[in-house]
Design an enzyme around this catalytic site. Structure first.
Site, PDB file in Angstrom:
ATOM      1  N   GLY A   6     -12.417  14.225 -19.694  1.00  0.00           N
ATOM      2  CA  GLY A   6     -11.503  15.121 -18.984  1.00  0.00           C
ATOM      3  C   GLY A   6     -10.245  14.343 -18.691  1.00  0.00           C
ATOM      4  O   GLY A   6     -10.148  13.151 -19.015  1.00  0.00           O
ATOM      5  N   PHE A  22      -9.133  13.221 -15.975  1.00  0.00           N
ATOM      6  CA  PHE A  22      -9.203  12.207 -14.910  1.00  0.00           C
ATOM      7  C   PHE A  22     -10.292  11.170 -15.130  1.00  0.00           C
ATOM      8  O   PHE A  22     -10.505  10.304 -14.308  1.00  0.00           O
ATOM      9  CB  PHE A  22      -9.399  12.879 -13.555  1.00  0.00           C
ATOM     10  CG  PHE A  22      -8.425  13.991 -13.350  1.00  0.00           C
ATOM     11  CD1 PHE A  22      -7.067  13.732 -13.311  1.00  0.00           C
ATOM     12  CD2 PHE A  22      -8.866  15.284 -13.247  1.00  0.00           C
ATOM     13  CE1 PHE A  22      -6.160  14.757 -13.169  1.00  0.00           C
ATOM     14  CE2 PHE A  22      -7.954  16.316 -13.099  1.00  0.00           C
ATOM     15  CZ  PHE A  22      -6.595  16.056 -13.057  1.00  0.00           C
ATOM     16  N   GLY A  23     -11.023  11.290 -16.209  1.00  0.00           N
ATOM     17  CA  GLY A  23     -12.070  10.311 -16.462  1.00  0.00           C
ATOM     18  C   GLY A  23     -13.070  10.820 -17.473  1.00  0.00           C
ATOM     19  O   GLY A  23     -12.755  11.695 -18.277  1.00  0.00           O
ATOM     20  N   ASP A  37     -13.418  28.782 -13.468  1.00  0.00           N
ATOM     21  CA  ASP A  37     -13.170  28.079 -14.716  1.00  0.00           C
ATOM     22  C   ASP A  37     -14.326  28.227 -15.689  1.00  0.00           C
ATOM     23  O   ASP A  37     -14.751  27.249 -16.291  1.00  0.00           O
ATOM     24  CB  ASP A  37     -12.915  26.602 -14.402  1.00  0.00           C
ATOM     25  CG  ASP A  37     -12.117  25.925 -15.504  1.00  0.00           C
ATOM     26  OD1 ASP A  37     -11.426  26.638 -16.248  1.00  0.00           O
ATOM     27  OD2 ASP A  37     -12.206  24.697 -15.624  1.00  0.00           O
ATOM     28  N   LYS A  67     -15.735  28.506 -18.853  1.00  0.00           N
ATOM     29  CA  LYS A  67     -15.239  28.284 -20.217  1.00  0.00           C
ATOM     30  C   LYS A  67     -16.307  27.508 -20.984  1.00  0.00           C
ATOM     31  O   LYS A  67     -17.188  26.896 -20.365  1.00  0.00           O
ATOM     32  CB  LYS A  67     -13.902  27.547 -20.204  1.00  0.00           C
ATOM     33  CG  LYS A  67     -13.970  26.181 -19.609  1.00  0.00           C
ATOM     34  CD  LYS A  67     -12.617  25.513 -19.609  1.00  0.00           C
ATOM     35  CE  LYS A  67     -12.713  24.156 -18.952  1.00  0.00           C
ATOM     36  NZ  LYS A  67     -11.438  23.525 -18.726  1.00  0.00           N
ATOM     37  N   ASN A  96     -17.957  24.102 -20.024  1.00  0.00           N
ATOM     38  CA  ASN A  96     -18.635  23.981 -18.721  1.00  0.00           C
ATOM     39  C   ASN A  96     -20.014  24.616 -18.707  1.00  0.00           C
ATOM     40  O   ASN A  96     -20.689  24.616 -17.687  1.00  0.00           O
ATOM     41  CB  ASN A  96     -17.797  24.639 -17.619  1.00  0.00           C
ATOM     42  CG  ASN A  96     -16.536  23.866 -17.344  1.00  0.00           C
ATOM     43  OD1 ASN A  96     -16.400  22.731 -17.785  1.00  0.00           O
ATOM     44  ND2 ASN A  96     -15.608  24.480 -16.630  1.00  0.00           N
TER      45      ASN A  96
END
Ligand code: ADE
Length: 405
Positions: free
Chosen positions: A97, A99-100, A212, A214, A217
Site C-alpha cells: 500500500g 504507507f507500507g 472502501d 474493492k 480488500n
C-alpha cells in the site's frame, strides 16, 4: 492467616461489573475498546490485571512501551501474551500500500502465522493520514466479533514503524480467483455477496461505514469464507442518516455521490457491494471503460445496462444497489435487512451463514499455512525489509496506537 488485600476482587463484585458492562454492550452504546477505556478512567478494578484480562475481548490489546522494545499484551487463548516486532519471523510480502507493506509472519513462540501490516511513520506523517491509521486500529479493536472481518491480535510501534498483527487469510484475494475464472456462477457470487453484506451490516450497526469495498480488500480464508480487511478508510460515528464528504479511494467501485464529493452515508457500502457483485457476475465492474475518465463519467451519468445471462433476481438486485439516488438505493431505510429480504438471496439462511454453517462453494487449495500459491507473485517476489524486528527501538510518536489509557 490469609492476608487480605485492600481491594479484593470478589466474585460478587466481578459479577456486578460484568453485568453492568454486558448491559452497556447490549445497548450497543460503546465498542468494547471504549468500554475498557471508560472502565479505566472510572473504576479501580481496571488496574487489577486479572479483571483487565477477563474483560478484554480476545484479540484486543493493551500495550506497554516502558521497556526497550515496543511491547503489546494480548489475551489469545488462556494466557496473557506480550508481543514486539522481534517476536516474529517476517517471511514474505503478501500485499502493498502507499504507507507500507503487509507481510506473512510467523510468531516465534506460538508458531502461528499472521498477516502483519507494517506502516512507515514517516509516510503517514508526510501524507497527513494519522487519522486513517488510528481509525483503522480503533475499528479493528471494535469489530472483534464478526466471522467475516479480519481480527487484530496485536498492535505496537517502534521508532519508525507501526505494526498491526492480523489474522492471515491464506486463501488469497477473492479477485485473484475471479481473474482466473473470469466470472463466478450465480450461486458462488451469492455466497460471497451474502457474507460481505453480513459483515457490512455488522459494521453499520456499530456506526462504521466501510467505504472502501474493492477487490483487493476482499480475501478468502483457508475454508473459503470471506474476510474483509483494511479499515484504513473506514469512517466511524456515522449514525442513521448522518452524512460526510471526505474521501479518497479507488474510483471504480465508488458511489457517484462520493466521486462528486456530495454528502454520503452508509449506503455507499451498498453501492460498493453492487459494484463487486456486478464484477463477479459479468467479469467487469459496472460502467466499465478502458478509459478511466470515460468510466468515471459513466458512473455519474450513464444508465446501467445489464445484459442477459444473469437471472432476473440478480439483475434486479444490481439495479437496486447501483441506484444513483442514495435515498432510493436498496438498504437506505433498513440497511442489510432490505438485502436479506431480496429474492436473489432467498436461498440464504442468514443465521446459518453467520454461524459459518453454509459450506463455501470453493475451498482454496493449500498444502499448508505457508503455501503462497493463492497470493499474487507480484507481492511475494518483493524483498522482505531486512530491518524488521531487528534493532528496532521503541517509539511513541503515535500515542494511543500501542497504548490504551
Ligand atoms: N493482505 C492484506 N491483508 C491480508 C491478510 N489479513 N491476510 C492475507 N493477505 C492480506
Amino acid at each position: 492467616m490469609v492476608k487480605k488485600t485492600k481491594n479484593p476482587v470478589t466474585y460478587t463484585k466481578m459479577k456486578g461489573i460484568v453485568s453492568y458492562f454486558a448491559a452497556l454492550i447490549k445497548e450497543r452504546k460503546f465498542g468494547s475498546a471504549d468500554l475498557l477505556q471508560k472502565l479505566g478512567t472510572r473504576h479501580p478494578i481496571y488496574r487489577h490485571m486479572d479483571a483487565e484480562c477477563f474483560l478484554r475481548p480476545e484479540g484486543s490489546s493493551v500495550c506497554d512501551e516502558a521497556g526497550a522494545a515496543a511491547l503489546c499484551f494480548t489475551r489469545t487463548t488462556q494466557e496473557l501474551q506480550r508481543a514486539s516486532a522481534a517476536d516474529f519471523d517476517y517471511l514474505k510480502v503478501i500485499g502493498t500500500g502507499s504507507f507500507g507493506k503487509v507481510l506473512l509472519a510467523r510468531h516465534r513462540e506460538n508458531d502461528r502465522y499472521y498477516a502483519v501490516k507494517v506502516l512507515k511513520k514517516q509516510m503517514i506523517l508526510k501524507k497527513n493520514v494519522e487519522g486513517h491509521v488510528m481509525c483503522e486500529r480503533s475499528v479493528l479493536l471494535k469489530t472483534v466479533n464478526h466471522p467475516f472481518l479480519v481480527r487484530l491480535h496485536f498492535s505496537f510501534q517502534t521508532r519508525d514503524r507501526l505494526y498491526l498483527v492480523l489474522d492471515y487469510a491464506d486463501g488469497g484475494e477473492l479477485f485473484y480467483h475471479l481473474q482466473k475464472e473470469r466470472v463466478f456462477t450465480e450461486s458462488r457470487a451469492r455466497f460471497y455477496a451474502a457474507e460481505m453484506a453480513s459483515a457490512l451490516g455488522y459494521l453499520h450497526s456499530l456506526h462504521i461505514v466501510y467505504r472502501d469495498l474493492k477487490p483487493e480488500n476482499i480475501l478468502l480464508d483457508s475454508a473459503g469464507h470471506v474476510v474483509l480487511t483494511d479499515f484504513g478508510l473506514c469512517k466511524e460515528g456515522i449514525v442513521g442518516r448522518a452524512t460526510t464528504r471526505t474521501f479518497c479511494g479507488t474510483p471504480e467501485y465508488l458511489a457517484p455521490e462520493v466521486l462528486q464529493q456530495r454528502e454520503y452515508d452508509r449506503t455507499v457500502d451498498w453501492w460498493g457491494l453492487g459494484a463487486v457483485l456486478h464484477e463477479m457476475l459479468y467479469g467487469l465492474p459496472p460502467f466499465y471503460s478502458a478509459d478511466r475518465m470515460v468510466m468515471l463519467s459513466n458512473i455519474m451519468f450513464q444508465p446501467l445496462v445489464l445484459k442477459a445471462g444473469v437471472s432476473k433476481a440478480g439483475r434486479d438486485l444490481l439495479n437496486r444497489l447501483l441506484n444513483r439516488d442514495r435515498a432510493k438505493r436498496l438498504g437506505a431505510k433498513h440497511d442489510v435487512a432490505e438485502l436479506q429480504h431480496h429474492s436473489f438471496f432467498s436461498s440464504i439462511r442468514w443465521d446459518d451463514l453467520v454461524a459459518k454453517k453454509i459450506k463455501p462453494p470453493f475451498v482454496p487449495s493449500l498444502s499448508g499455512p505457508d503455501d503462497l500459491t493463492n497470493i499474487d507473485p507480484a507481492f511475494t517476489n518483493l524483498p522482505v525489509p531486512q530491518s524488521l524486528g531487528v534493532c528496532e527501538d521503541a517509539g511513541m510518536t503515535f500515542p494511543g496506537f500501542s497504548y490504551m489509557s
